[in-house]
Scaffold this active site. Structure first.
Site, PDB file in Angstrom:
ATOM      1  N   LEU A  93       0.843  -1.199   0.000  1.00 25.87           N
ATOM      2  CA  LEU A  93       0.000   0.000   0.000  1.00 25.87           C
ATOM      3  C   LEU A  93       0.881   1.253   0.000  1.00 25.87           C
ATOM      4  O   LEU A  93       0.679   2.166  -0.803  1.00 25.87           O
ATOM      5  CB  LEU A  93      -0.917  -0.012   1.223  1.00 25.87           C
ATOM      6  CG  LEU A  93      -1.951   1.113   1.389  1.00 25.87           C
ATOM      7  CD1 LEU A  93      -3.072   0.670   2.324  1.00 25.87           C
ATOM      8  CD2 LEU A  93      -1.339   2.394   1.947  1.00 25.87           C
ATOM      9  N   VAL A  96       2.684   1.767  -3.280  1.00 25.11           N
ATOM     10  CA  VAL A  96       1.823   2.331  -4.322  1.00 25.11           C
ATOM     11  C   VAL A  96       1.539   3.800  -4.037  1.00 25.11           C
ATOM     12  O   VAL A  96       1.556   4.639  -4.940  1.00 25.11           O
ATOM     13  CB  VAL A  96       0.505   1.538  -4.425  1.00 25.11           C
ATOM     14  CG1 VAL A  96      -0.496   2.245  -5.328  1.00 25.11           C
ATOM     15  CG2 VAL A  96       0.776   0.131  -4.943  1.00 25.11           C
ATOM     16  N   GLU A  97       1.286   4.130  -2.777  1.00 23.31           N
ATOM     17  CA  GLU A  97       0.928   5.506  -2.412  1.00 23.31           C
ATOM     18  C   GLU A  97       2.056   6.494  -2.690  1.00 23.31           C
ATOM     19  O   GLU A  97       1.832   7.581  -3.216  1.00 23.31           O
ATOM     20  CB  GLU A  97       0.572   5.569  -0.917  1.00 23.31           C
ATOM     21  CG  GLU A  97      -0.820   5.104  -0.576  1.00 23.31           C
ATOM     22  CD  GLU A  97      -1.884   6.151  -0.906  1.00 23.31           C
ATOM     23  OE1 GLU A  97      -1.590   7.118  -1.630  1.00 23.31           O
ATOM     24  OE2 GLU A  97      -3.017   5.985  -0.445  1.00 23.31           O
ATOM     25  N   SER A  98       3.277   6.137  -2.308  1.00 20.57           N
ATOM     26  CA  SER A  98       4.350   7.142  -2.297  1.00 20.57           C
ATOM     27  C   SER A  98       5.702   6.634  -2.759  1.00 20.57           C
ATOM     28  O   SER A  98       6.674   7.389  -2.712  1.00 20.57           O
ATOM     29  CB  SER A  98       4.516   7.667  -0.877  1.00 20.57           C
ATOM     30  OG  SER A  98       4.977   6.615  -0.030  1.00 20.57           O
TER      31      SER A  98
END
Length: 350
Positions: A93, A96-98
């Site tokens: 997660l 993917v986010e940052s």
């Protein structure tokens, strides 16, 4: 007609033979679906198989590049996941986010490795002011993000819907489920009520969950012979990051990257605060600054220790991915065998 039948059977066996090659055979879709809480039905199986088939070399390269370039954050998150028995995909997660970067800010003002909005961050105990932005603190933001995700899981009942809500917001996800009529993954991914960004978001996390199962990526995730752990150190008010960097023999760029939560390069003037340094440099720091101490990486006070145990999926009837050796992968569901056979014959690789 007999010749046609023979050819067709040859195609079927060829499909099985091709699917039993090592890379494909090591995939167990049931394990992935169970981890994310995805209902094991024909519709979801097709969705998950499509996501798996869409993985290409650029996805694998990106996965490895993120882990190796941000190894200190990857190690921190993975260690915390193992400590509290949280799902492995929480690391993906953040990837993917940052791309695991603490310095990232979105156009919507979400910030840090976990891309938390200011209000959400404050609600989960993080400090944001002119001196510090703890959304960019790798340990404190991970603690807050895990608390938020646990809250979403309790509200939405399934991991994949909780992850989608993390991306688009609780209100958006509730409206999307209501408009779609149910929370089935395939239904949500085909619904216009779910933002395109959120659809791609959950697909990328699932992709990374698959990629992480390979032997080569498992080796990367073990962080062998790499001293990537960070240590939190107490510093006096007004201490400069550059001074500590010089003291322990690392570049100011490195020091800044470990301490993106310090907004102006100086610790707050209103009380003792903390910096991060590589654990391998801690001895040097202590020898030169013996009057200081180290903190454990849990900044947020008076918070009960997180527990993901009750949400841990049961894999009693599911073979672990790494245990599969050159066997044809299947979904352990009520899928009709004929459908699987024809699918394999036409190279529908699960």
């Amino acid at each position: 007609m007999r010749v046609i039948k023979i050819i067709f059977l040859m195609l079927i066996f060829a499909g099985f033979a091709h699917a039993s090659q090592s890379k494909i055979s090591r995939v167990n879709h049931d394990y992935i679906m169970n981890e994310f809480g995805i209902e094991n039905n024909l519709s979801s199986q097709k969705v998950v198989a499509d996501i798996y088939r869409s993985i290409d070399s650029s996805d694998k390269k990106l996965f490895k590049d993120i882990i190796t370039s941000q190894a200190h954050n990857a190690f921190l998150v993975k260690t915390e996941i193992e400590s509290i028995e949280a799902p492995e995909f929480l690391l993906y997660l953040a990837m993917v986010e940052s791309h695991l970067k603490n310095t990232v800010t979105s156009h919507a003002k979400a910030g840090g490795m976990w891309q938390l909005m200011p209000t959400t961050a404050k609600n989960f105990g993080l400090r944001i002011d002119t001196h510090v932005d703890e959304r960019r603190d790798p340990a404190a933001s991970t603690d807050a993000a895990f608390s938020y995700i646990l809250h979403l899981r309790q509200n939405f009942g399934k991991w994949y819907t909780a992850l989608m809500a993390y991306n688009c917001g609780e209100g958006c996800m509730n409206r999307a489920i209501k408009a779609a009529g149910n929370d089935d993954l395939g239904t949500l991914l085909s619904s216009n009520a779910v933002p395109k960004e959120t659809k791609n978001f959950i697909k990328r996390i699932i992709k990374f969950a698959y990629i992480a199962q390979s032997d080569s990526m498992q080796k990367v995730l073990r962080f062998e012979n790499e001293p990537w752990a960070l240590k939190r150190i107490a510093v006096a008010p007004g201490t400069k990051l550059s001074a500590i960097a010089k003291q322990i023999g690392i570049s100011q760029t490195q020091m800044n990257s470990y301490n993106a939560h310090i907004t102006n390069g100086v610790s707050p003037s209103n009380g003792k605060y903390f910096f991060y340094i590589p654990e391998s440099k801690y001895t040097e720091f202590v020898l030169s600054r013996g009057d200081f101490q180290a903190y454990e990486p849990n900044l947020i006070k008076n918070r009960p220790r997180l527990s993901f145990a009750k949400f841990k999926p049961q894999h009693e009837h599911i073979i672990k991915v790494e245990q599969i050796e050159k066997t044809t992968p299947t979904f352990a569901s009520k899928t009709d065998e004929k459908i699987r056979t024809v699918a394999m014959a036409f190279d529908f690789k699960f």
